[in-house]
Every structure is written in structure tokens, then in C-alpha cells.
Write a protein that holds these residues in place. Structure first.
Motif, PDB file in Angstrom:
ATOM      1  N   GLY A  43       0.760  -1.261  -0.027  1.00 38.49           N
ATOM      2  CA  GLY A  43       0.000   0.098   0.150  1.00 38.49           C
ATOM      3  C   GLY A  43       0.780   1.206  -0.064  1.00 38.49           C
ATOM      4  N   HIS A  93       3.107  -3.997 -11.288  1.00 37.12           N
ATOM      5  CA  HIS A  93       2.153  -3.068 -11.808  1.00 37.12           C
ATOM      6  C   HIS A  93       2.640  -1.686 -11.206  1.00 37.12           C
ATOM      7  CE1 HIS A  93       0.999  -4.036  -7.836  1.00 37.12           C
ATOM      8  NE2 HIS A  93       0.298  -3.012  -7.699  1.00 37.12           N
ATOM      9  N   ASP A  97       3.554   1.685  -4.489  1.00 35.57           N
ATOM     10  CA  ASP A  97       4.306   0.973  -3.797  1.00 35.57           C
ATOM     11  C   ASP A  97       5.242  -0.037  -4.375  1.00 35.57           C
ATOM     12  OD1 ASP A  97       1.549   0.047  -4.257  1.00 35.57           O
ATOM     13  OD2 ASP A  97       1.698  -1.301  -2.544  1.00 35.57           O
ATOM     14  N   HIS A  98       4.823  -0.285  -5.748  1.00 34.87           N
ATOM     15  CA  HIS A  98       5.654  -1.096  -6.417  1.00 34.87           C
ATOM     16  C   HIS A  98       6.621  -0.501  -7.519  1.00 34.87           C
ATOM     17  CE1 HIS A  98       3.205  -4.595  -5.146  1.00 34.87           C
ATOM     18  NE2 HIS A  98       2.297  -3.670  -4.986  1.00 34.87           N
ATOM     19  N   HIS A 284       3.922  -8.254   1.377  1.00 38.54           N
ATOM     20  CA  HIS A 284       3.127  -7.483   1.123  1.00 38.54           C
ATOM     21  C   HIS A 284       1.908  -7.249   2.143  1.00 38.54           C
ATOM     22  CE1 HIS A 284       0.004  -5.076  -1.497  1.00 38.54           C
ATOM     23  NE2 HIS A 284       1.086  -4.474  -2.018  1.00 38.54           N
TER      24      HIS A 284
HETATM   25 ZN   LIG Z   1       0.728  -3.031  -3.736  1.00 41.48          ZN
END
Ligand SMILES: [Zn+2]
Length: 318
Positions: A43, A93, A97-98, A284
Motif C-alpha cells: 500500500g 504493476h 508502492d511497487h 506485502h
Molecule cells: Zn501493492
């Protein structure tokens, strides 16, 4: 460290053989696949308890990174890994956060005397993000190229946009495949599988439960899966409303979207069970603020999965 062809030719053959023999135990060790969880929260909020999502796979001395949450380069160094061993970057994606430190990871690798080309893979608009990162930082990059004789980083990072399932890349060490994840409202999100000589590891990314993910994870040695605890999410949102950070309606909308677009930790167990993985590694964590004990996550996953379950933590080597 490998020698270039030109460097190798300067050394008499006997010396190469002797040094290869002397190094063989190390070489055998380095072919072992190492997996390191670099960051295990999930998140957009910045968490103190856990670093942002990212994972490292090290095989044959090369570093492969899956997702680039905030602080990924620092986590790599903290894990005792070499930034200039970076070979490929995989983004599941384009949620912050990624991907927030995608460019920064490459920058630090470049600044650590990276010599070889790095390939990055992920959904569109990865190519545009790459060129805009270089545009954003052109002032600094141009100065360092001039004053510190650094190579042009724009020639060292090559983005590849992925929009469908299949083989992502294959080299001497690893074969990487992907399937489409289901993570609304994003048009493309991916889950990745790495197969090396000695191990297989799957990264769910963020996704609803899908048959494609179960298929991808079939028989994997390690399944690194997102873990979301909905009662914990609800109470984190309630606290945010009380603290005045959200109004009630926004919190209700957020809960609806968070709970509807990703796997709960119990579903992580279901996917692991259906796929018959050897080890389920929870990562995660949402909420990732430490308010929900790790054991609660493990107990939820245990409802569906009978194999080994590990609550991931930052810098854990698998
Ligand atoms: Zn995420």
C-alpha cells in the motif's frame, strides 16, 4: 567477477585453469539461487515497521529485482548485495508502492559502476516512465557524465513493456514467465515466476484470486504472496477517520476498493493449496504498520494451506 574476452586472452591458459579450479567451490556456491525479501509492507502509506514492496533473486552472481518500492536500493545494500550486479528489473504493476523507486534503483546501480546493460520489464507505460525519469534527472546526469566521466545511463537501461502472459526473458541463469494478474482498476498487472537450475519462485504481485495465478504457481518451491487482513484494514481506516485524515465516506470507498481488488491472506492460503507449492511466504502485509501480529496472518493462511508458511520480514533470505 568475470573477465572480458580481451582480458581473458592476455592470461596464459594454465593460469586460467588453475584459477578456475581454485574458485570452483565458490562458483558452485554462487549458482545456488538466493531469494531475499527486501520490503514487505503493502500500500501507498510510508510504514516504519516494514519497507515498501521489493524482492531480490540472486543467481550466478546476477541480481534480479521484482518491484521497486521506496528505498529499494538501500534495502539491497542492507541485504549485503551489490547494486552493480543488477541485471534485470521486473515491475508487477504501476502502483506507487511497487514502482516509486524504479528509476532510483537503476540510478544507484549506475552510480555504483554498473557496466552492463539492465533490462526492465513491466506493464505500459514503462518505456515512457523510463525516458521521463532520465528527463527529470538530466541536469544531474549530464554533470556527472562530464565531471565524473560516467557512461551515459540512457544507453544502459532498456525497458520492455509486457501486456500478455508468456515467457518474459531467459538467460543462462533463469527463465522468467508471467501471467496477467487481476488488479482493478489497472489495465495490466502481472505475476512472475522464476525458474533456475535449483529453485522455482513465484511472486503474486497484487491480484484477485485467479486460475492463471494457481497455474503459474503449480509446484513452486517458494510462493511469495501478498497478504491482506481485512479486519485490520478496517480498523486502520477507522483510526484514520478518527484522526481526521479521511472522512467516513472516503474511508468506506477505500475499504471497498482495497478489499475488492486483491487477495486476502486466507485466499493466499487457498491459492498456495490449489497450486501445491512447497512454501508459502507472506509478504506485502496490509495493514503493514505492525498493528496485526504476524501470527494472525499465518493463522488465516493456515485455514486453507497445509504446507510450510513463513511470515515474511524485511531482509529475510529464503
Ligand atoms: Zn501493492
Amino acid at each position: 567477477m568475470s573477465l572480458s574476452r580481451r582480458e581473458t586472452l592476455k592470461i596464459p591458459a594454465g593460469v586460467i585453469l588453475a584459477s578456475a579450479l581454485a574458485r570452483s567451490p565458490v562458483a558452485a556456491q554462487s549458482s545456488h539461487t538466493k531469494i531475499v525479501l527486501l520490503g514487505t509492507t503493502g500500500g501507498p502509506p510510508l510504514q516504519v515497521a516494514r519497507a515498501a514492496p521489493s524482492n531480490a533473486i540472486v543467481v550466478g552472481g546476477a541480481l534480479y529485482v521484482v518491484d521497486c518500492g521506496n528505498g529499494v536500493a538501500r534495502q539491497i545494500v542492507q541485504a549485503g548485495l551489490r547494486l552493480n550486479a543488477l541485471k534485470s528489473i521486473f515491475i508487477t504493476h504501476h502502483h506507487s508502492d511497487h514502482n516509486l523507486d524504479y528509476g532510483n534503483l537503476f540510478y544507484f546501480a549506475w552510480y555504483s559502476s554498473l557496466r552492463d546493460q539492465v533490462n526492465s520489464y513491466g506493464p505500459p507505460p514503462l518505456a515512457e516512465m523510463t525516458s521521463k525519469y532520465f528527463e527529470l534527472n538530466a541536469f544531474d546526469i549530464d554533470i556527472r557524465m562530464r565531471d565524473e566521466k560516467k557512461p551515459d545511463p540512457r544507453k544502459l537501461l532498456v525497458p520492455h513493456e509486457m501486456t500478455s502472459a508468456g515467457v518474459v526473458m531467459q538467460d543462462d541463469h533463469v527463465k522468467v514467465t508471467c501471467v496477467l494478474a487481476d488488479h482493478p482498476p489497472l489495465p495490466v498487472a502481472l505475476s512472475y515466476r522464476f525458474d533456475t537450475d535449483d529453485r522455482s519462485v513465484v511472486f503474486s504481485g497484487d491480484t484477485r484470486k485467479t486460475g492463471a495465478l494457481i497455474e503459474l504457481a503449480k509446484g513452486a518451491d517458494v510462493f511469495v504472496c501478498e497478504a491482506q487482513h481485512l479486519p485490520g484494514v478496517r480498523s486502520a481506516l477507522d483510526q484514520a477517520v478518527q484522526a481526521g485524515r479521511f472522512d467516513k465516506d472516503t474511508a468506506a470507498d477505500l475499504f471497498k476498493s482495497i478489499s475488492g481488488n486483491a487477495l486476502t491472506v486466507e485466499q493466499a492460503g487457498e491459492v498456495a493449496q490449489a497450486a501445491g507449492v512447497k512454501k508459502l511466504v507472506l509478504s506485502h502485509f496490509v495493514p503493514g504498520n505492525g498493528a496485526v501480529p504476524d501470527q494472525v496472518f499465518v493463522d488465516e493462511a493456515r485455514k486453507a494451506f497445509s504446507g510450510e508458511i513463513i511470515a515474511g520480514r524485511d531482509l529475510l533470505e529464503l
